[in-house]
Design a protein around this motif. Structure first.
Motif, PDB file in Angstrom:
ATOM      1  N   SER A  16      74.537  18.692 -13.399  1.00 19.70           N
ATOM      2  CA  SER A  16      74.521  20.067 -13.887  1.00 19.70           C
ATOM      3  C   SER A  16      75.911  20.513 -14.342  1.00 19.70           C
ATOM      4  N   LEU A  17      76.944  20.096 -13.615  1.00 23.56           N
ATOM      5  CA  LEU A  17      78.311  20.432 -14.014  1.00 23.56           C
ATOM      6  C   LEU A  17      78.659  19.812 -15.360  1.00 23.56           C
ATOM      7  N   VAL A  18      78.219  18.561 -15.553  1.00 27.53           N
ATOM      8  CA  VAL A  18      78.477  17.891 -16.821  1.00 27.53           C
ATOM      9  C   VAL A  18      77.818  18.663 -17.963  1.00 27.53           C
ATOM     10  N   VAL A  19      76.540  19.017 -17.782  1.00 26.63           N
ATOM     11  CA  VAL A  19      75.822  19.756 -18.823  1.00 26.63           C
ATOM     12  C   VAL A  19      76.466  21.119 -19.050  1.00 26.63           C
ATOM     13  N   THR A  20      76.870  21.790 -17.971  1.00 30.07           N
ATOM     14  CA  THR A  20      77.508  23.105 -18.085  1.00 30.07           C
ATOM     15  C   THR A  20      78.785  23.025 -18.906  1.00 30.07           C
ATOM     16  N   ILE A  21      79.600  22.002 -18.642  1.00 31.03           N
ATOM     17  CA  ILE A  21      80.853  21.837 -19.387  1.00 31.03           C
ATOM     18  C   ILE A  21      80.572  21.577 -20.866  1.00 31.03           C
ATOM     19  N   LEU A  22      79.604  20.705 -21.137  1.00 33.22           N
ATOM     20  CA  LEU A  22      79.268  20.386 -22.524  1.00 33.22           C
ATOM     21  C   LEU A  22      78.776  21.623 -23.281  1.00 33.22           C
ATOM     22  N   VAL A  23      77.834  22.345 -22.677  1.00 38.79           N
ATOM     23  CA  VAL A  23      77.258  23.513 -23.335  1.00 38.79           C
ATOM     24  C   VAL A  23      78.300  24.626 -23.499  1.00 38.79           C
ATOM     25  N   ALA A  24      79.051  24.901 -22.429  1.00 37.12           N
ATOM     26  CA  ALA A  24      80.033  25.984 -22.491  1.00 37.12           C
ATOM     27  C   ALA A  24      81.100  25.706 -23.541  1.00 37.12           C
ATOM     28  N   TYR A  25      81.522  24.462 -23.667  1.00 37.42           N
ATOM     29  CA  TYR A  25      82.564  24.142 -24.647  1.00 37.42           C
ATOM     30  C   TYR A  25      82.049  24.309 -26.073  1.00 37.42           C
ATOM     31  N   LEU A  26      80.816  23.896 -26.309  1.00 38.03           N
ATOM     32  CA  LEU A  26      80.260  24.078 -27.647  1.00 38.03           C
ATOM     33  C   LEU A  26      80.082  25.553 -27.983  1.00 38.03           C
ATOM     34  N   VAL A  27      79.658  26.341 -26.997  1.00 35.25           N
ATOM     35  CA  VAL A  27      79.468  27.773 -27.227  1.00 35.25           C
ATOM     36  C   VAL A  27      80.811  28.451 -27.506  1.00 35.25           C
ATOM     37  N   LYS A  28      81.828  28.134 -26.692  1.00 35.84           N
ATOM     38  CA  LYS A  28      83.134  28.776 -26.864  1.00 35.84           C
ATOM     39  C   LYS A  28      83.827  28.334 -28.150  1.00 35.84           C
ATOM     40  N   SER A  29      83.540  27.125 -28.615  1.00 30.90           N
ATOM     41  CA  SER A  29      84.154  26.638 -29.853  1.00 30.90           C
ATOM     42  C   SER A  29      83.300  26.964 -31.074  1.00 30.90           C
ATOM     43  N   ASP A  30      82.317  27.845 -30.881  1.00 30.71           N
ATOM     44  CA  ASP A  30      81.462  28.330 -31.983  1.00 30.71           C
ATOM     45  C   ASP A  30      80.761  27.180 -32.701  1.00 30.71           C
ATOM     46  N   ARG A  32      77.381  26.286 -31.759  1.00 31.58           N
ATOM     47  CA  ARG A  32      76.066  26.382 -31.138  1.00 31.58           C
ATOM     48  C   ARG A  32      75.019  25.526 -31.846  1.00 31.58           C
ATOM     49  N   HIS A  33      75.227  25.275 -33.126  1.00 32.27           N
ATOM     50  CA  HIS A  33      74.247  24.488 -33.870  1.00 32.27           C
ATOM     51  C   HIS A  33      74.162  23.049 -33.366  1.00 32.27           C
ATOM     52  N   LEU A  34      75.141  22.627 -32.552  1.00 31.95           N
ATOM     53  CA  LEU A  34      75.132  21.272 -32.007  1.00 31.95           C
ATOM     54  C   LEU A  34      74.440  21.191 -30.644  1.00 31.95           C
ATOM     55  N   LEU A  35      74.052  22.341 -30.093  1.00 31.61           N
ATOM     56  CA  LEU A  35      73.428  22.359 -28.765  1.00 31.61           C
ATOM     57  C   LEU A  35      72.141  21.530 -28.686  1.00 31.61           C
ATOM     58  N   PRO A  36      71.260  21.565 -29.715  1.00 32.62           N
ATOM     59  CA  PRO A  36      70.051  20.737 -29.623  1.00 32.62           C
ATOM     60  C   PRO A  36      70.341  19.252 -29.408  1.00 32.62           C
ATOM     61  N   ARG A  37      71.468  18.768 -29.914  1.00 32.24           N
ATOM     62  CA  ARG A  37      71.819  17.362 -29.696  1.00 32.24           C
ATOM     63  C   ARG A  37      72.150  17.108 -28.224  1.00 32.24           C
ATOM     64  N   ILE A  38      72.824  18.070 -27.601  1.00 28.92           N
ATOM     65  CA  ILE A  38      73.119  17.936 -26.171  1.00 28.92           C
ATOM     66  C   ILE A  38      71.827  17.896 -25.368  1.00 28.92           C
ATOM     67  N   TRP A  39      70.924  18.839 -25.646  1.00 26.38           N
ATOM     68  CA  TRP A  39      69.668  18.885 -24.896  1.00 26.38           C
ATOM     69  C   TRP A  39      68.808  17.654 -25.175  1.00 26.38           C
TER      70      TRP A  39
END
Length: 292
Positions: A16-30, A32-39
């Motif tokens: 969960s920490l790994v996923v949180t770091i990945l998602v939060a970094y993409l969100v903060k770096s604007d 978001r369009h790359l989030l589906p690849r993470i999921w």
């Protein structure tokens, strides 16, 4: 059940920490369009882990008793090796984990379409495969796959699922900023407990190899307290489910349990103290530099 709950909680929280770091970094770096690849990578990792768990559970069926015991004992030893490495690695790499993941995201985002999917799948899949292997070994040990057991098969699985569900909830709350956990203390306490659990799994793994005829000394018992400790009692179930305690323990099984527990716990606690000293020294130094 408690042992498997903590296994699921710790391993699940790491993922969960790994996923949180990945998602939060993409969100903060604007981005978001790359989030589906993470999921997508997370979903693939979960599928691979479930498939691996199913292979461990149903693969050995149909083999001879000796072959099943040999496979079970070998995989239990491998599981303990992986979880021991994981405990020490997480204790060392927890502080630098965030930076490493951000660097991987930046490189993957500039790469091909599947790069982020692979990064997420590998980051989460490693935790998933370790969890599946160790939970399988702990469940085999707790339920007594080929012996009469007082621990129902559903209890270890339920405990693991509850631990994973708690980890997912904590990961979400950490992402939302609703809760703050001292991760250093969390991984220290759970790491120490998992060492105790792993000692029981390792001892039972060697016992499986004895039953398979690979190792000698099956009838050479260190102690037999089956007449004193009732496996059907609540405390018997706790000892079996949490510490993998067996009333009839061979000399080899007891020796392996003791050596692993003493040696591994000693190195683990030394590492914890060593990592805590620089913080204390830095705090004292900064205090001494303050003007009177």
């Amino acid at each position: 059940m408690l042992g498997n709950y903590l296994i699921g909680l710790r391993e699940g929280l790491e993922a969960s920490l790994v996923v949180t770091i990945l998602v939060a970094y993409l969100v903060k770096s604007d981005r978001r369009h790359l989030l589906p690849r993470i999921w997508g990578g997370v979903a693939l990792a979960i599928l691979v882990s479930l498939g691996f768990g199913a292979l461990l559970t149903y693969g050995p069926r149909g083999l001879t008793f000796q072959a099943q015991e040999a496979i079970g004992g070998t995989l239990s030893i491998v599981a303990v090796a992986f979880v021991t490495w994981m405990i020490f690695w997480m204790a060392r790499a927890a502080r630098s984990l965030s930076g490493e993941l951000r660097g991987q995201i930046d490189r993957a985002a500039d790469g091909g379409r599947w790069s982020l999917v692979i990064v997420a799948m590998l980051a989460v899949g490693r935790e998933g495969l370790e969890t599946a292997l160790f939970l399988w070994a702990a469940t085999q040990t707790a339920t007594g796959a080929h012996t009469v057991s007082t621990v129902p098969a559903w209890q270890p699985i339920t405990g693991a699922l509850l631990g994973l569900a708690t980890a997912v909830l904590l990961g979400y709350l950490l992402y939302r900023g609703a809760v703050k956990i001292n991760l250093a203390k969390f991984f220290t306490w759970t790491g120490a407990f998992l060492i105790v659990v792993a000692a029981g799994v390792l001892g039972y793994g060697f016992h499986d190899l004895q039953e398979a005829g690979i190792l000698p000394g099956l009838n050479n018992l260190a102690f037999d307290v089956s007449g004193t400790i009732d496996e059907g009692s609540w405390y018997g179930a706790v000892l079996k489910g949490v510490f993998n305690f067996s009333p009839q323990t061979t000399v080899l099984q007891a020796t392996v349990w003791t050596v692993y527990l003493v040696v591994t716990m000693t190195f683990f606690l030394r590492g914890v103290r060593r990592r805590g000293r620089p913080q204390a020294s830095t705090a004292v130094a900064s205090r001494d530099k303050q003007p009177a």
